[in-house]
Design an enzyme around this catalytic site. Sequence first.
Site, PDB file in Angstrom:
ATOM      1  N   SER A  73       0.796  -1.238   0.000  1.00 37.54           N
ATOM      2  CA  SER A  73       0.000   0.000   0.000  1.00 37.54           C
ATOM      3  C   SER A  73       0.823   1.280   0.000  1.00 37.54           C
ATOM      4  O   SER A  73       0.255   2.371  -0.097  1.00 37.54           O
ATOM      5  CB  SER A  73      -0.975  -0.001   1.180  1.00 37.54           C
ATOM      6  OG  SER A  73      -2.019  -0.927   0.936  1.00 37.54           O
ATOM      7  N   LYS A  76       0.107   3.506  -2.913  1.00 37.32           N
ATOM      8  CA  LYS A  76      -1.005   4.461  -2.952  1.00 37.32           C
ATOM      9  C   LYS A  76      -0.517   5.906  -2.960  1.00 37.32           C
ATOM     10  O   LYS A  76      -1.277   6.816  -3.302  1.00 37.32           O
ATOM     11  CB  LYS A  76      -1.954   4.206  -1.781  1.00 37.32           C
ATOM     12  CG  LYS A  76      -2.653   2.858  -1.853  1.00 37.32           C
ATOM     13  CD  LYS A  76      -3.658   2.702  -0.726  1.00 37.32           C
ATOM     14  CE  LYS A  76      -4.421   1.389  -0.835  1.00 37.32           C
ATOM     15  NZ  LYS A  76      -3.685   0.239  -0.368  1.00 37.32           N
ATOM     16  N   SER A 122      -6.188   3.254   3.676  1.00 39.60           N
ATOM     17  CA  SER A 122      -5.566   2.248   2.816  1.00 39.60           C
ATOM     18  C   SER A 122      -6.610   1.313   2.207  1.00 39.60           C
ATOM     19  O   SER A 122      -6.509   0.086   2.309  1.00 39.60           O
ATOM     20  CB  SER A 122      -4.538   1.443   3.609  1.00 39.60           C
ATOM     21  OG  SER A 122      -3.499   1.003   2.776  1.00 39.60           O
ATOM     22  N   ARG A 253       6.066  -2.788  12.481  1.00 42.67           N
ATOM     23  CA  ARG A 253       6.626  -1.982  11.384  1.00 42.67           C
ATOM     24  C   ARG A 253       6.904  -0.557  11.849  1.00 42.67           C
ATOM     25  O   ARG A 253       8.022  -0.057  11.754  1.00 42.67           O
ATOM     26  CB  ARG A 253       5.652  -1.931  10.204  1.00 42.67           C
ATOM     27  CG  ARG A 253       5.387  -3.224   9.496  1.00 42.67           C
ATOM     28  CD  ARG A 253       4.239  -3.077   8.523  1.00 42.67           C
ATOM     29  NE  ARG A 253       2.991  -2.737   9.202  1.00 42.67           N
ATOM     30  CZ  ARG A 253       1.840  -2.465   8.597  1.00 42.67           C
ATOM     31  NH1 ARG A 253       1.785  -2.460   7.273  1.00 42.67           N
ATOM     32  NH2 ARG A 253       0.749  -2.193   9.283  1.00 42.67           N
TER      33      ARG A 253
END
Length: 268
Positions: A73, A76, A122, A253
């Site tokens: 993502s 994007k 997202s 993350r």
Amino acid sequence: MPELTHVTRFVLALLLCLAPLSGSTAEVEKRPDIGRHFDAAGTQGTIVVRDVSADSTIVHNRTRAETGFLPTSTFKIPASLVALETGIVQDAHNDVLKWDGVEWIVPACNTDQTLATALVRSCVPIFAVLGKRIGDKRLNAYLADFDYGNHDATGSYPYWLEGNLRISALEQIAFLGRLRRNDLPISPDHMQTVRDILVTEEGDGYVMRAKTGWATSPEPEIGWVVGWVERGDNAYLFALNVDILKPEHIAARLDIAKAVLKDLGALP
């Protein structure tokens, strides 16, 4: 002559790959201690952090930092830029992008969206529709202009989760640097719009702009977080990807990225 052309292209590709690290005065620093954050989370990955003012770049796991992965993502970001530049979306905050009625795994996506909300939340189905409207040929041309990864938006759709598109952490840094300094071949207003949407955190003297990503199709699964931190006149660009080996690594993350940024003085 064909052999010479092939070699020339290879050399140019190599130079482009190394460009974020090799500016005329740029310094590259290895920080083995950064690995402790990956170890503590029980996963492995890479992170690249570029201190713009110091003209220095820190890399953990250089080999992986040079390896292309599905952008997930994080794609994007360029997709939003192209949607605005082509006029498919006129107003990122007011144009309504209709929900197709199919339940998605992210509950917040199960309603009509704007480009801004779809980027923040997202929403894969919305960007799948936008991608179809843009068209592969036109999108690939923009990705080539952006020098975004391998420029190959082809294969299984959505190609940022299943197809042939690949980008490395070093290439993410190069792309983000161009977006930050208004150096992409599109309208400055559109770049500013996307930069504003990417703000995820603000504090005393700093602003963080970031986008996460996660793909379940590779083995192991891959997770990204990319962006930059602004502190006064300085900026710290960062790109991290990790192996998602268990559910906790989805949250890890951003935790790892922020821990490294604190180590480097980018975050308080």
